[in-house]
Write an enzyme that holds these catalytic residues in place. Sequence first.
Site, short mmCIF file in Angstrom:
data_model
loop_
_atom_site.label_atom_id
_atom_site.label_comp_id
_atom_site.label_asym_id
_atom_site.label_seq_id
_atom_site.Cartn_x
_atom_site.Cartn_y
_atom_site.Cartn_z
CD GLU A 132 -61.60 48.65 -13.26
OE1 GLU A 132 -61.75 49.98 -13.15
OE2 GLU A 132 -62.10 48.15 -12.18
N GLY A 151 -62.12 51.93 -4.70
CA GLY A 151 -62.83 52.36 -5.91
C GLY A 151 -64.25 52.69 -5.28
N GLY A 152 -65.36 51.78 -5.41
CA GLY A 152 -66.57 52.19 -5.15
C GLY A 152 -66.98 53.16 -4.07
CD GLU A 184 -56.53 48.07 -6.82
OE1 GLU A 184 -57.12 48.86 -6.13
OE2 GLU A 184 -56.41 48.13 -7.90
CG ASN A 216 -59.82 54.06 -9.48
OD1 ASN A 216 -59.98 54.88 -10.27
ND2 ASN A 216 -59.28 52.82 -9.78
CD1 TRP A 217 -63.03 59.67 -6.99
CD2 TRP A 217 -63.56 61.32 -8.23
NE1 TRP A 217 -63.07 60.65 -6.13
CE2 TRP A 217 -63.22 61.86 -6.94
CE3 TRP A 217 -63.99 62.26 -9.16
CZ2 TRP A 217 -63.45 63.11 -6.49
CZ3 TRP A 217 -64.22 63.52 -8.88
CH2 TRP A 217 -63.86 64.06 -7.62
CE LYS A 218 -62.37 50.83 -9.90
NZ LYS A 218 -62.51 49.70 -9.87
CG HIS A 240 -57.02 49.83 -11.74
ND1 HIS A 240 -58.15 48.86 -12.37
CD2 HIS A 240 -57.55 50.09 -10.54
CE1 HIS A 240 -59.04 48.64 -11.66
NE2 HIS A 240 -58.55 49.57 -10.46
N GLY A 274 -64.35 45.47 -6.84
CA GLY A 274 -65.49 45.75 -7.36
C GLY A 274 -66.75 44.45 -6.98
CB SER A 305 -64.28 44.60 -1.78
OG SER A 305 -64.87 44.44 -3.11
P1 PGA Z 1 -63.36 48.65 -5.31
O1 PGA Z 1 -62.03 49.11 -6.54
O2 PGA Z 1 -62.85 49.42 -4.17
O3 PGA Z 1 -64.62 49.30 -6.04
O4 PGA Z 1 -63.34 47.12 -5.22
C1 PGA Z 1 -60.82 49.20 -5.98
C2 PGA Z 1 -60.00 49.59 -7.33
O5 PGA Z 1 -60.41 49.12 -8.43
O6 PGA Z 1 -59.00 50.30 -7.14
#
Ligand code: PGA
Length: 251
Positions: free
Chosen positions: A98, A235-236, A168, A9-11, A96, A174, A214
């Site tokens: 966010e 994500g990251g 999640e 997930n590049w966000k 998600h 994050g 994470s």
């Molecule tokens: P993260 O994000 O791996 O940076 O914790 C995961 C996500 O939001 O899908």
Amino acid sequence: MRKKIVAGNWKMNMDLPDGLKFAESLNEYFKAKPSKAEVILCTPFIHLAGVSQIVSTGRIACGAQNCASEPGGAYTGEVSPLMIRSTGAEYVIIGHSERRTYYHENDGLLNKKTRLALENGLKAIFCCGEVQKERESGIHREVVRKQLEDGLFNLSEVDFSKVVIAYEPVWAIGTGLTATPEQAQEMHKFIRDLVRERYGKDCAEELSILYGGSCKPSNAGEIFSKPDVDGGLIGGASLKKEDFCAIVEAF
Ligand code: PGA
């Protein structure tokens, strides 16, 4: 056997040239070294058409990170599932945390988005998970149950078979905090049991449930080794080639 999946997930990261370059280098990597898991790149909308052209079918699939809840028309700034599908993308992330937090997307709206996405030939990666306070007060199972019941469980069995669930825990996204493999397994089993109650044994066994929060090369192997964990939503670490490839190879 159900599908193993690692989705990046590049966000809201990388401009167009950097995103295309990155996709190209991942594609080269997985062409040379086919992975056991399906690899999905969930990019910003602007990258989708380009990245879909770059990646080799059967090696890497593309997905969006969100979609509109309406099929088309006067909705300034929105992108419909049909438009997403027309880029060659196969997946869309829905719900998600966010989106739920910053854009106030509730279960009803997410259900509408999911149904529209499936109607238009996309597969949905539906996210659920509790915030830290809910975990601390011991209501995390109830929170996730409600997210699934209100967001997904009115789908037909045929539609449900096109859904991937991502668990999640919001406190792990994050933050560097990761659920322990045992915590992940416990929640994934809980989710699969709910699906079994609602859709029956076959559906529950076929469903891929991804862990997100994470996830990194140092913990992916142990988390993925749990029987109800079928991969990850990353994500990251999906923005660093070495880390992302190592996570894919953790199977
Ligand atoms: P993260 O994000 O791996 O940076 O914790 C995961 C996500 O939001 O899908």
